[in-house]
Design an enzyme around this catalytic site. Structure first.
Site, PDB file in Angstrom:
ATOM      1  N   HIS A  14       5.151  39.125   1.237  1.00  0.00           N
ATOM      2  CA  HIS A  14       4.152  38.282   0.366  1.00  0.00           C
ATOM      3  C   HIS A  14       2.885  39.539   0.431  1.00  0.00           C
ATOM      4  CE1 HIS A  14       7.884  35.831  -1.641  1.00  0.00           C
ATOM      5  NE2 HIS A  14       7.769  35.797  -0.496  1.00  0.00           N
ATOM      6  N   GLU A 195      17.645  30.082   1.181  1.00  0.00           N
ATOM      7  CA  GLU A 195      16.779  30.143   2.479  1.00  0.00           C
ATOM      8  C   GLU A 195      16.276  28.771   2.257  1.00  0.00           C
ATOM      9  OE1 GLU A 195      12.345  30.135   0.369  1.00  0.00           O
ATOM     10  OE2 GLU A 195      11.541  30.769   2.948  1.00  0.00           O
ATOM     11  N   ASP A 274       5.032  36.266   4.640  1.00  0.00           N
ATOM     12  CA  ASP A 274       3.611  35.658   4.612  1.00  0.00           C
ATOM     13  C   ASP A 274       3.030  35.973   6.016  1.00  0.00           C
ATOM     14  OD1 ASP A 274       3.732  35.092   2.149  1.00  0.00           O
ATOM     15  OD2 ASP A 274       6.018  33.835   2.963  1.00  0.00           O
TER      16      ASP A 274
HETATM   17  N1  ADE Z   1       6.643  32.368  -1.687  1.00  0.00           N
HETATM   18  C1  ADE Z   1       5.567  32.976  -0.450  1.00  0.00           C
HETATM   19  N2  ADE Z   1       7.004  33.046   0.510  1.00  0.00           N
HETATM   20  C2  ADE Z   1       7.829  32.349   0.131  1.00  0.00           C
HETATM   21  C3  ADE Z   1       8.965  31.911   0.906  1.00  0.00           C
HETATM   22  N3  ADE Z   1       9.022  31.746   2.052  1.00  0.00           N
HETATM   23  N4  ADE Z   1       9.971  31.334  -0.063  1.00  0.00           N
HETATM   24  C4  ADE Z   1       9.838  31.003  -1.399  1.00  0.00           C
HETATM   25  N5  ADE Z   1       8.509  31.934  -2.263  1.00  0.00           N
HETATM   26  C5  ADE Z   1       7.687  32.399  -1.180  1.00  0.00           C
HETATM   27 ZN    ZN Z   2       9.235  35.286   0.798  1.00  0.00          ZN
END
Ligand code: ADE
Ligand code: ZN
Length: 330
Positions: A14, A195, A274
């Site tokens: 991201h 996730e 991230d």
């Molecule tokens: N946006 C940024 N990182 C994310 C993640 N790990 N899961 C979902 N949305 C996100």
């Molecule tokens: Zn992500």
């Protein structure tokens, strides 16, 4: 001399999650935005998360500093500089337009700013790039549709659509129509699934949204029939080890199921998600998971090759990158 990093593709990144505290403070000052932290050290000390939502709260708050085309170009340039040092040869980069348009930043400012840095990336950094426009799944289906329509003049800059943000309670099927329009426009499709959300969301993302890759996908392991399907259909899973620990999807890196996923025949790739928030860029993820799971060189080479197999590349470019991976010496 330190060994050259393994050549790889980054497929789950991201761009807003690459905002380092130093750049956040510089942009805050330039744009006259007040940050609720006095120093970069104080901001860094807030990077202690209990789950996905606790991270997302800070991630969206810090985006307030991103306002102009130059800001987005600078953010992407800073990422590409770091990515080049980590052996990245190809990067498919997520962005979250609704997180910016909701603050009054036009979508064109976001896309043109990012595209300016990406257009020069091959020449400056030796990194091929793609943009993936993500919809925030905790916003409405109508908001996603409005965003897609606002992006129409820029679709030539966009390779794929994705789905991210708070997963639980926001199933893929909510976004059926916008993914249908994206497919009709010739875009690739990916989605975060499994996730924090259940294995059924992975199945829905495949069957209802027609996605070609699953981002994260860890919870597929709860459904053996789904694992068997993902392996048989060679559906790539873009796994992010450091993220999984920081967001408490996995207790410790040593407990990470990546090896089990490979042994189940899944097409797994390693990515950074991230990196500014989770303690490392993509090669840092490779190194951390290698050490925690004692992965050998051939497994690392397989993970790097998987990243190019899973990338949205033409066959010839893919072959060239795979040859680089095969020729790499550790
Ligand atoms: N946006 C940024 N990182 C994310 C993640 N790990 N899961 C979902 N949305 C996100
Ligand atoms: Zn992500």
């Amino acid at each position: 001399m330190p060994a050259k990093p393994l050549p790889k593709a980054e497929l789950h990144l991201h761009i807003e999650g690459t905002l380092e505290p130093e750049l956040a403070f510089a942009l805050a000052e330039r744009n006259g935005v007040a940050l609720p932290y006095a120093t970069t050290a104080e901001l860094r000390s807030a990077y202690s998360f209990t789950d996905l939502q606790s991270f997302l709260d800070l991630y969206y708050a810090l985006m307030a500093v991103l306002r102009t085309e130059d800001d987005f170009a600078e953010l992407a340039d800073a990422y590409l500089t770091r990515a080049a040092a980590q052996g990245v040869r190809h990067a498919e980069i997520f962005f979250d337009p609704q997180a910016h348009t909701a603050r009054g930043v036009p979508i064109g400012t976001v896309i043109e700013g990012l595209a300016r840095a990406l257009d020069d990336s091959e020449r400056r950094y030796g990194i091929g790039t793609r943009l993936i426009m993500c919809f925030l799944r905790d916003e409405s289906a109508d908001s996603a549709l409005e965003t897609f329509e606002a992006a129409r003049p820029y679709l030539h800059r966009i390779c794929a659509v994705g789905l991210d943000s708070a997963e639980v309670g926001n199933p893929p099927s909510k976004f059926r129509e916008v993914f249908r329009r994206a497919a009709e426009a010739g875009l690739h499709r990916v989605a975060h699934a499994g996730e924090e959300g259940p294995a059924e969301y992975i199945t829905e993302a495949l069957d209802v949204l027609g996605v070609e890759r699953i981002d994260h996908g860890l919870r597929c392991l709860e459904d053996p029939a789904l694992v068997e399907r993902l392996a048989r259909e060679r559906v790539p899973l873009t796994v992010c080890p450091l993220s999984n620990v920081r967001l408490r999807c996995v207790d410790r890196l040593a407990d990470h199921p990546l090896r089990a996923m490979l042994e189940a025949g899944l097409l797994v790739t390693v990515n950074s998600d991230d990196p500014s928030y989770f303690g490392g860029y993509v090669d840092d993820n490779f190194t951390a998971i290698r050490d925690a799971l004692r992965l050998d060189d051939e497994t690392l080479r397989l993970l790097a090759a998987n990243s190019f197999h899973a990338a949205f590349l033409d066959d010839r470019t893919r072959r060239d990158y795979l040859a680089e991976v095969a020729a790499h010496t550790f």
